[in-house]
Design a protein around this motif. Structure first.
Motif, PDB file in Angstrom:
ATOM      1  N   LEU A 172      12.532  35.936  23.854  1.00 40.04           N
ATOM      2  CA  LEU A 172      11.297  35.723  23.091  1.00 40.04           C
ATOM      3  C   LEU A 172      11.321  34.391  22.341  1.00 40.04           C
ATOM      4  CD1 LEU A 172      10.657  39.303  21.623  1.00 40.04           C
ATOM      5  CD2 LEU A 172       9.641  38.241  23.652  1.00 40.04           C
ATOM      6  N   SER A 173      12.458  33.734  22.323  1.00 38.21           N
ATOM      7  CA  SER A 173      12.552  32.404  21.720  1.00 38.21           C
ATOM      8  C   SER A 173      12.686  31.319  22.790  1.00 38.21           C
ATOM      9  CB  SER A 173      13.754  32.336  20.761  1.00 38.21           C
ATOM     10  OG  SER A 173      14.969  32.543  21.468  1.00 38.21           O
ATOM     11  N   ASP A 174      12.283  31.649  24.004  1.00 33.37           N
ATOM     12  CA  ASP A 174      12.377  30.684  25.101  1.00 33.37           C
ATOM     13  C   ASP A 174      11.503  29.463  24.824  1.00 33.37           C
ATOM     14  OD1 ASP A 174      13.458  30.762  28.144  1.00 33.37           O
ATOM     15  OD2 ASP A 174      11.548  29.685  28.073  1.00 33.37           O
ATOM     16  N   SER A 175      11.921  28.323  25.347  1.00 29.77           N
ATOM     17  CA  SER A 175      11.176  27.079  25.132  1.00 29.77           C
ATOM     18  C   SER A 175       9.867  27.036  25.913  1.00 29.77           C
ATOM     19  CB  SER A 175      12.048  25.879  25.522  1.00 29.77           C
ATOM     20  OG  SER A 175      12.475  25.995  26.881  1.00 29.77           O
ATOM     21  N   ASP A 176       9.736  27.888  26.938  1.00 28.79           N
ATOM     22  CA  ASP A 176       8.528  27.929  27.751  1.00 28.79           C
ATOM     23  C   ASP A 176       7.630  29.067  27.268  1.00 28.79           C
ATOM     24  OD1 ASP A 176       6.984  27.227  30.294  1.00 28.79           O
ATOM     25  OD2 ASP A 176       7.407  29.363  30.611  1.00 28.79           O
ATOM     26  N   SER A 177       6.419  28.736  26.833  1.00 26.14           N
ATOM     27  CA  SER A 177       5.528  29.728  26.237  1.00 26.14           C
ATOM     28  C   SER A 177       5.123  30.824  27.223  1.00 26.14           C
ATOM     29  CB  SER A 177       4.266  29.051  25.676  1.00 26.14           C
ATOM     30  OG  SER A 177       3.565  28.353  26.698  1.00 26.14           O
ATOM     31  N   SER A 178       4.956  30.477  28.493  1.00 27.71           N
ATOM     32  CA  SER A 178       4.583  31.485  29.495  1.00 27.71           C
ATOM     33  C   SER A 178       5.724  32.477  29.716  1.00 27.71           C
ATOM     34  CB  SER A 178       4.216  30.807  30.818  1.00 27.71           C
ATOM     35  OG  SER A 178       3.084  29.988  30.668  1.00 27.71           O
ATOM     36  N   THR A 179       6.944  31.985  29.683  1.00 31.52           N
ATOM     37  CA  THR A 179       8.104  32.863  29.824  1.00 31.52           C
ATOM     38  C   THR A 179       8.182  33.836  28.655  1.00 31.52           C
ATOM     39  OG1 THR A 179       9.331  31.161  31.045  1.00 31.52           O
ATOM     40  CG2 THR A 179      10.620  32.931  30.025  1.00 31.52           C
ATOM     41  N   VAL A 180       7.856  33.360  27.466  1.00 33.34           N
ATOM     42  CA  VAL A 180       7.854  34.212  26.275  1.00 33.34           C
ATOM     43  C   VAL A 180       6.898  35.389  26.465  1.00 33.34           C
ATOM     44  CG1 VAL A 180       7.208  34.340  23.833  1.00 33.34           C
ATOM     45  CG2 VAL A 180       8.549  32.399  24.673  1.00 33.34           C
ATOM     46  N   VAL A 181       5.705  35.107  26.961  1.00 33.37           N
ATOM     47  CA  VAL A 181       4.703  36.157  27.165  1.00 33.37           C
ATOM     48  C   VAL A 181       5.178  37.175  28.195  1.00 33.37           C
ATOM     49  CG1 VAL A 181       2.355  36.648  27.979  1.00 33.37           C
ATOM     50  CG2 VAL A 181       2.777  34.678  26.494  1.00 33.37           C
ATOM     51  N   VAL A 182       5.730  36.694  29.312  1.00 34.72           N
ATOM     52  CA  VAL A 182       6.200  37.594  30.367  1.00 34.72           C
ATOM     53  C   VAL A 182       7.372  38.442  29.863  1.00 34.72           C
ATOM     54  CG1 VAL A 182       7.181  37.730  32.685  1.00 34.72           C
ATOM     55  CG2 VAL A 182       5.400  36.055  32.193  1.00 34.72           C
ATOM     56  N   ALA A 183       8.272  37.834  29.106  1.00 31.58           N
ATOM     57  CA  ALA A 183       9.410  38.576  28.545  1.00 31.58           C
ATOM     58  C   ALA A 183       8.927  39.644  27.572  1.00 31.58           C
ATOM     59  CB  ALA A 183      10.375  37.617  27.852  1.00 31.58           C
ATOM     60  N   TRP A 184       7.922  39.318  26.766  1.00 34.17           N
ATOM     61  CA  TRP A 184       7.339  40.275  25.812  1.00 34.17           C
ATOM     62  C   TRP A 184       6.732  41.468  26.554  1.00 34.17           C
ATOM     63  CZ3 TRP A 184       2.287  41.967  24.881  1.00 34.17           C
ATOM     64  CH2 TRP A 184       2.062  42.609  23.660  1.00 34.17           C
ATOM     65  N   GLU A 185       6.000  41.190  27.631  1.00 31.37           N
ATOM     66  CA  GLU A 185       5.412  42.264  28.430  1.00 31.37           C
ATOM     67  C   GLU A 185       6.496  43.118  29.085  1.00 31.37           C
ATOM     68  OE1 GLU A 185       3.030  39.964  31.063  1.00 31.37           O
ATOM     69  OE2 GLU A 185       1.310  39.859  29.694  1.00 31.37           O
ATOM     70  N   ALA A 186       7.536  42.463  29.589  1.00 32.64           N
ATOM     71  CA  ALA A 186       8.639  43.184  30.225  1.00 32.64           C
ATOM     72  C   ALA A 186       9.358  44.072  29.216  1.00 32.64           C
ATOM     73  CB  ALA A 186       9.620  42.196  30.852  1.00 32.64           C
ATOM     74  N   LEU A 187       9.553  43.565  28.005  1.00 34.07           N
ATOM     75  CA  LEU A 187      10.214  44.340  26.954  1.00 34.07           C
ATOM     76  C   LEU A 187       9.439  45.619  26.659  1.00 34.07           C
ATOM     77  CD1 LEU A 187      12.454  44.527  24.809  1.00 34.07           C
ATOM     78  CD2 LEU A 187      10.961  43.215  23.272  1.00 34.07           C
ATOM     79  N   SER A 188       8.129  45.510  26.621  1.00 34.23           N
ATOM     80  CA  SER A 188       7.283  46.689  26.379  1.00 34.23           C
ATOM     81  C   SER A 188       7.463  47.724  27.483  1.00 34.23           C
ATOM     82  CB  SER A 188       5.817  46.262  26.283  1.00 34.23           C
ATOM     83  OG  SER A 188       4.980  47.372  26.023  1.00 34.23           O
ATOM     84  N   ARG A 189       7.498  47.267  28.720  1.00 33.37           N
ATOM     85  CA  ARG A 189       7.665  48.182  29.850  1.00 33.37           C
ATOM     86  C   ARG A 189       9.045  48.831  29.856  1.00 33.37           C
ATOM     87  NH1 ARG A 189       4.903  43.789  33.787  1.00 33.37           N
ATOM     88  NH2 ARG A 189       2.718  44.359  33.415  1.00 33.37           N
ATOM     89  N   VAL A 190      10.050  48.051  29.508  1.00 29.32           N
ATOM     90  CA  VAL A 190      11.416  48.582  29.497  1.00 29.32           C
ATOM     91  C   VAL A 190      11.561  49.666  28.431  1.00 29.32           C
ATOM     92  CG1 VAL A 190      13.820  48.021  28.960  1.00 29.32           C
ATOM     93  CG2 VAL A 190      12.504  46.530  30.471  1.00 29.32           C
ATOM     94  N   VAL A 191      11.145  49.363  27.212  1.00 26.32           N
ATOM     95  CA  VAL A 191      11.306  50.320  26.109  1.00 26.32           C
ATOM     96  C   VAL A 191      10.522  51.601  26.377  1.00 26.32           C
ATOM     97  CG1 VAL A 191      10.839  50.738  23.659  1.00 26.32           C
ATOM     98  CG2 VAL A 191      11.787  48.536  24.391  1.00 26.32           C
ATOM     99  N   SER A 192       9.315  51.459  26.897  1.00 25.51           N
ATOM    100  CA  SER A 192       8.478  52.637  27.138  1.00 25.51           C
ATOM    101  C   SER A 192       8.978  53.491  28.300  1.00 25.51           C
ATOM    102  CB  SER A 192       7.025  52.216  27.403  1.00 25.51           C
ATOM    103  OG  SER A 192       6.935  51.434  28.585  1.00 25.51           O
ATOM    104  N   SER A 193       9.929  52.978  29.071  1.00 32.46           N
ATOM    105  CA  SER A 193      10.434  53.730  30.223  1.00 32.46           C
ATOM    106  C   SER A 193      11.535  54.715  29.847  1.00 32.46           C
ATOM    107  CB  SER A 193      10.956  52.770  31.300  1.00 32.46           C
ATOM    108  OG  SER A 193      12.177  52.165  30.896  1.00 32.46           O
ATOM    109  N   PHE A 194      12.056  54.620  28.617  1.00 31.10           N
ATOM    110  CA  PHE A 194      13.182  55.464  28.218  1.00 31.10           C
ATOM    111  C   PHE A 194      12.723  56.703  27.452  1.00 31.10           C
ATOM    112  CE2 PHE A 194      15.307  51.187  28.304  1.00 31.10           C
ATOM    113  CZ  PHE A 194      16.009  51.434  29.478  1.00 31.10           C
TER     114      PHE A 194
END
Length: 257
Positions: A172-194
């Protein structure tokens, strides 16, 4: 996606791979055409040869489509070939041609979906390698696939949670803003899967990962406020709320009892 007979997955990697390949190879002249009848050892060797040709960069739309279609046939047989297949697809997902991007994305989704328990370790290893890549496009593609895998897989993935959650928070501290957004979305999917009952156990790793992410931002700045880009997005804390909600409920009902 192109679907082939499920019985092919029981023929072994080489046999099923070649059976599927023979159904689509007629549209491409530059890829090796296998014989219809080959022994299992020869089939495995030939399948690896075909894979090497299909993953040769840059990927064409045909090759991306072929990899996805063949993944459906090979199924868990791809476990030992993830190091060959995934890097090519991750690269193509971030390419300039839209049709290749889309087909590579579909193929990559198929690859991670057909992996079985024995392939999880290799898959996670490849995806974590991807999020650490120097190219932002590879980091984005890898982050997306992590989220897709955890959201859609029927496998038991709780043991993989600590490393994955920590990695995505740090991203979430990546230098690329688009990567930050994708990582944030992925984090939501990962946490909600448990399962909810395991979420409170992740509080410390979340705290440590946020601290690491903050330290990364501190090193970038010479002064001023330290802001983690991923936590500056709209509804920024949403991916982590389920964890802290379960902690609150655990504490509340514990006090009540």
């Amino acid at each position: 996606r192109t679907a082939f007979s499920a019985s092919g997955a029981r023929e072994g990697f080489g046999g099923s791979f070649i059976r599927g390949y023979s159904e689509i190879a007629s549209s491409e002249q530059t890829v090796l055409r296998p014989h219809d009848e080959v022994g299992s050892v020869a089939a495995d060797t030939l399948a690896i040869d075909i894979l090497a040709k299909l993953v040769h960069l840059p990927l064409s739309a045909f090759k991306a489509h072929a990899l996805g279609a063949l993944a459906e046939v090979a199924g868990p047989g791809l476990n030992f070939h993830l190091g060959t297949v995934l890097p090519a697809l991750l690269s193509a997902m971030g390419g300039e041609e839209k049709d290749v991007q889309n087909l590579a994305k579909e193929a990559a989704e198929t690859v991670v979906f057909v992996i079985d328990e024995e392939g999880v370790e290799s898959l996670i290893s490849e995806l974590l390698k991807g999020v650490g890549d120097s190219r932002a496009s590879i980091r984005r593609s890898s982050s997306y696939l992590i989220g897709y895998f955890f959201k859609n897989s029927k496998l038991y993935l709780v043991d993989e949670a600590p490393n994955i959650i920590s990695t995505l928070i740090i991203l979430l501290s990546d230098s690329d803003s688009s990567t930050v957004v994708v990582a944030w979305e992925a984090l939501s999917r990962v946490v909600s899967s448990f399962p909810k009952e395991v979420l409170p156990s992740y509080v410390k790793l979340v705290r440590d990962a946020v601290s690491t992410s903050r330290d990364r931002e501190r090193r970038k700045k010479k002064g001023g406020p330290i802001l983690i880009p991923g936590f500056c997005l709209p509804k920024a804390l949403q991916p982590l709320l389920p964890i802290f909600l379960q902690v609150f409920l655990l504490f509340f009902f514990g006090i009540s009892a």
